[in-house]
Design an enzyme around this catalytic site. Structure first.
Site, mmCIF file in Angstrom:
data_model
loop_
_atom_site.group_PDB
_atom_site.id
_atom_site.type_symbol
_atom_site.label_atom_id
_atom_site.label_comp_id
_atom_site.label_asym_id
_atom_site.label_seq_id
_atom_site.Cartn_x
_atom_site.Cartn_y
_atom_site.Cartn_z
ATOM 1 N N ASP A 166 -0.475 7.880 8.164
ATOM 2 C CA ASP A 166 -0.139 6.508 8.588
ATOM 3 C C ASP A 166 1.162 6.540 9.370
ATOM 4 O O ASP A 166 1.289 5.956 10.449
ATOM 5 C CB ASP A 166 0.117 5.599 7.366
ATOM 6 C CG ASP A 166 -1.144 5.103 6.697
ATOM 7 O OD1 ASP A 166 -2.112 4.827 7.416
ATOM 8 O OD2 ASP A 166 -1.139 4.978 5.453
ATOM 9 N N ASP A 201 -2.644 -1.619 14.470
ATOM 10 C CA ASP A 201 -2.813 -0.937 13.190
ATOM 11 C C ASP A 201 -3.007 0.522 13.575
ATOM 12 O O ASP A 201 -4.061 0.887 14.111
ATOM 13 C CB ASP A 201 -4.058 -1.488 12.471
ATOM 14 C CG ASP A 201 -4.302 -0.787 11.144
ATOM 15 O OD1 ASP A 201 -3.593 0.185 10.844
ATOM 16 O OD2 ASP A 201 -5.223 -1.220 10.422
ATOM 17 N N LEU A 203 -3.424 3.424 11.963
ATOM 18 C CA LEU A 203 -4.475 4.228 11.334
ATOM 19 C C LEU A 203 -5.212 3.379 10.298
ATOM 20 O O LEU A 203 -4.902 3.406 9.111
ATOM 21 C CB LEU A 203 -3.891 5.491 10.698
ATOM 22 C CG LEU A 203 -4.910 6.582 10.413
ATOM 23 C CD1 LEU A 203 -5.615 7.057 11.683
ATOM 24 C CD2 LEU A 203 -4.264 7.765 9.718
ATOM 25 N N ASP A 204 -6.171 2.626 10.782
ATOM 26 C CA ASP A 204 -6.958 1.772 9.894
ATOM 27 C C ASP A 204 -7.883 2.638 9.032
ATOM 28 O O ASP A 204 -8.451 3.614 9.517
ATOM 29 C CB ASP A 204 -7.801 0.811 10.736
ATOM 30 C CG ASP A 204 -8.655 -0.077 9.857
ATOM 31 O OD1 ASP A 204 -8.085 -0.849 9.072
ATOM 32 O OD2 ASP A 204 -9.891 0.029 9.925
ATOM 33 N N GLU A 209 -5.748 -6.765 13.091
ATOM 34 C CA GLU A 209 -7.095 -6.336 12.700
ATOM 35 C C GLU A 209 -8.106 -7.405 13.134
ATOM 36 O O GLU A 209 -8.992 -7.154 13.941
ATOM 37 C CB GLU A 209 -7.180 -6.084 11.182
ATOM 38 C CG GLU A 209 -6.357 -4.883 10.752
ATOM 39 C CD GLU A 209 -6.441 -4.565 9.268
ATOM 40 O OE1 GLU A 209 -6.355 -3.379 8.935
ATOM 41 O OE2 GLU A 209 -6.562 -5.488 8.429
ATOM 42 N N GLU A 267 1.343 -2.280 11.740
ATOM 43 C CA GLU A 267 1.044 -2.552 10.332
ATOM 44 C C GLU A 267 2.041 -1.838 9.416
ATOM 45 O O GLU A 267 2.359 -2.312 8.336
ATOM 46 C CB GLU A 267 -0.380 -2.080 9.990
ATOM 47 C CG GLU A 267 -0.679 -2.265 8.511
ATOM 48 C CD GLU A 267 -2.037 -1.786 8.049
ATOM 49 O OE1 GLU A 267 -2.968 -1.728 8.861
ATOM 50 O OE2 GLU A 267 -2.159 -1.492 6.851
ATOM 51 N N GLU A 268 2.530 -0.692 9.875
ATOM 52 C CA GLU A 268 3.373 0.135 9.013
ATOM 53 C C GLU A 268 4.843 -0.260 9.001
ATOM 54 O O GLU A 268 5.622 0.344 8.274
ATOM 55 C CB GLU A 268 3.237 1.608 9.408
ATOM 56 C CG GLU A 268 1.835 2.167 9.234
ATOM 57 C CD GLU A 268 1.297 2.000 7.814
ATOM 58 O OE1 GLU A 268 2.086 2.051 6.846
ATOM 59 O OE2 GLU A 268 0.076 1.773 7.681
ATOM 60 N N ASP A 328 0.851 -1.195 0.000
ATOM 61 C CA ASP A 328 0.000 0.000 0.000
ATOM 62 C C ASP A 328 0.888 1.246 0.000
ATOM 63 O O ASP A 328 1.935 1.267 0.657
ATOM 64 C CB ASP A 328 -0.869 0.065 1.273
ATOM 65 C CG ASP A 328 -1.760 -1.155 1.434
ATOM 66 O OD1 ASP A 328 -2.183 -1.709 0.408
ATOM 67 O OD2 ASP A 328 -2.022 -1.541 2.595
HETATM 68 P P1 AHM Z 1 -5.674 -0.613 5.923
HETATM 69 O O1 AHM Z 1 -5.350 -1.138 7.293
HETATM 70 O O2 AHM Z 1 -4.465 -0.545 5.056
HETATM 71 O O3 AHM Z 1 -6.431 0.670 5.983
HETATM 72 O O4 AHM Z 1 -6.592 -1.717 5.182
HETATM 73 C C1 AHM Z 1 -7.721 -2.230 5.785
HETATM 74 C C2 AHM Z 1 -8.937 -1.608 5.180
HETATM 75 C C3 AHM Z 1 -10.088 -1.740 6.125
HETATM 76 O O5 AHM Z 1 -10.193 -0.622 6.921
HETATM 77 C C4 AHM Z 1 -11.248 -1.875 5.216
HETATM 78 O O6 AHM Z 1 -12.283 -2.604 5.791
HETATM 79 C C5 AHM Z 1 -10.674 -2.578 4.043
HETATM 80 O O7 AHM Z 1 -9.293 -2.327 4.049
HETATM 81 C C6 AHM Z 1 -11.232 -2.030 2.781
HETATM 82 O O8 AHM Z 1 -10.821 -2.823 1.744
HETATM 83 P P2 AHM Z 1 -11.487 -2.650 0.302
HETATM 84 O O9 AHM Z 1 -11.088 -1.294 -0.177
HETATM 85 O O10 AHM Z 1 -10.877 -3.762 -0.493
HETATM 86 O O11 AHM Z 1 -12.984 -2.804 0.444
HETATM 87 MG MG MG Z 2 -6.144 -1.587 8.774
#
Ligand code: AHM
Ligand code: MG
Length: 334
Positions: free
Chosen positions: A69, A114, A116-117, A278, A92-93, A63
Site C-alpha cells: 500500500d 486509491d 492499491l485497492d 473509489e 487513500e493512504e 486498516d
Molecule cells: P481497500 O481500498 O482498503 O482495499 O478497501 C476496499 C475493498 C474493496 O476492494 C472491496 O470491494 C471491499 O473493500 C471489500 O470489503 P469486504 O471485505 O468488507 O467485503
Molecule cells: Mg480501495
C-alpha cells in the site's frame, strides 16, 4: 502484429480532436499509466522480495497498512506530484490532502486515487488495482485548495482504473466513452484491446459480500433474494461472484453486466467504500459505458464529498439490475 494503438498514442490521438487543448491532461494520463506500470511490476515481484507484510501502521480508515500500500502510494505521489500538472493530490493512504512543492501553484487539476485497492488480498494472488479521478480546479486563477475536491462526479475530467491480475489492464474515460488497454509485457506498453466498452443492458451475475446479510435492511435482503429465484433471468437464477477486490468485481461487472453492490448496513451506516477515490471514479466509468451507479436513493455522480475520506454505499452495473434495486429497496424507479 505491430501494436499501433498504444495507450499514449491513443491518448494523443484523442487530444488532437480538440484543437484548443493544451495537452496537459494527456500528459497526466500518460504519467498515471507509467505509475500503474511500476505498481504492476511491484505487485508481481512482491512475493519473492518479501513485501507482502504489514508496515505496523494503521491508516486513516483504521486498516492495517501493507508494505505494498505504502510503496504504491509513494510511486504515485512522487511521479504525479512532480508532473507539474496537479495542484493537490488525495490518496487513500494519507490522512490529509498532499501538497507537493513542485505543483502547488501550478496545474489546472487535482487528483484523487486509491493506490492499491484490494490490498488485503495481496498475499493470495487475488487481483488488486489502482483507481483514480481528476477534477479541474474550481478556479484556475488561484492555487488549488482542499475545496477543489468537493465537486460532484459530474465534474470529473477523467477517471480510470487498473487491475493487476492475470493481465494488467488500464481502463479510462475522459467523458467520451470508456476504453480498455492491456499491458504487453514484451514491450512495456498498454495496447488498446477494448474500444468503447458498453455494459450490457442486463446481466446474469451479482456481486456482494453475503457475509454481511445479518446487517442488511430487510429490503436489501429481498432484492438479493430476488436475484436467486428460478425465474430471475431467462436462464435461471443469477450467478454469484465476489472477489472482494473492488476493481476486479467492478471490471467484471462492466464487461459482463449484472450488479455489484456494497450497500449501507447496520454495521456500516455510511457504507464501506470511499466516495472520492473509489465510488465516484467507478460511477463515472460505469455511466460512460451506459450503466448506472447509485448509493441507494441517489446517483453517485451527483454526490459532493464533504470529506476526502468520506464513505459511501455503491450499487453499480447494468441499468436493469440497478433500477430493480432502486425499485425494491427505495420504492422508486427514477
Ligand atoms: P481497500 O481500498 O482498503 O482495499 O478497501 C476496499 C475493498 C474493496 O476492494 C472491496 O470491494 C471491499 O473493500 C471489500 O470489503 P469486504 O471485505 O468488507 O467485503
Ligand atoms: Mg480501495
Amino acid at each position: 502484429m505491430i501494436p499501433t494503438q498504444t495507450l499514449s498514442r491513443f491518448i494523443h490521438a484523442q487530444r488532437r480532436r480538440y484543437p484548443d487543448s493544451t495537452g496537459e491532461l494527456s500528459d497526466l494520463l500518460v504519467s498515471i499509466s507509467l505509475g500503474v506500470k511500476l505498481i504492476s511490476q511491484m505487485v508481481a515481484t512482491a512475493g519473492f522480495k518479501g513485501l507482502h507484510g504489514y508496515t505496523g501502521e494503521t491508516n486513516v480508515h483504521g486498516d492495517e497498512v501493507k508494505v505494498l500500500d505504502e510503496e504504491a502510494d509513494e510511486v504515485l505521489v512522487e511521479l504525479l506530484g512532480s508532473s507539474g500538472h496537479f495542484g493537490l493530490l488525495v490518496s487513500e493512504e494519507r490522512d490529509s490532502v498532499i501538497s507537493t512543492d513542485a505543483t502547488h501553484n501550478e496545474g489546472k487539476y487535482v487528483l484523487a486515487f486509491d493506490p492499491l485497492d484490494g490490498s488485503s488480498n495481496i498475499g493470495s494472488s487475488i487481483p488488486t488495482g489502482t483507481i483514480f479521478c481528476i477534477f479541474r480546479k474550481k478556479d484556475e486563477s488561484r492555487s488549488a485548495i482542499n475545496d477543489d475536491f468537493c465537486q460532484p462526479g459530474t465534474n470529473i475530467v477523467a477517471a480510470g482504473y487498473s487491475v493487476y491480475g492475470a493481465k494488467t489492464s488500464f481502463v479510462y474515460s475522459t467523458g467520451s466513452g470508456v476504453h480498455g488497454f492491456t499491458l504487453d509485457p514484451s514491450i512495456g506498453e498498454f495496447v488498446l484491446t477494448d474500444h468503447d466498452i458498453k455494459v450490457p443492458e442486463r446481466g446474469t451475475i451479482y456481486s456482494v459480500n453475503e457475509g454481511n446479510t445479518a446487517f442488511w435492511d430487510e429490503r436489501v435482503k429481498e432484492y438479493v433474494e430476488s436475484l436467486k429465484r428460478h425465474d430471475a433471468t431467462a436462464k435461471g437464477p443469477y450467478t454469484g461472484r465476489y472477489v472482494g477486490s473492488l476493481v476486479a468485481d467492478f471490471d467484471r461487472t462492466l464487461r459482463k453486466g449484472g450488479v455489484f453492490l456494497y450497500p449501507v448496513d447496520a454495521k456500516r451506516p455510511l457504507g464501506r467504500l470511499r466516495l472520492l477515490y473509489e465510488c465516484m471514479p467507478l460511477a463515472f466509468i460505469m455511466e460512460q459505458a451506459g450503466g448506472a451507479a447509485i448509493n441507494g436513493p441517489d446517483r453517485v455522480s451527483e454526490l459532493v464529498p464533504s470529506d476526502i475520506h468520506q464513505r459511501s454505499a455503491l450499487i453499480t452495473g447494468s441499468p436493469h439490475e440497478v433500477n430493480a434495486y432502486r425499485s425494491i429497496v427505495h420504492g422508486s424507479t427514477r
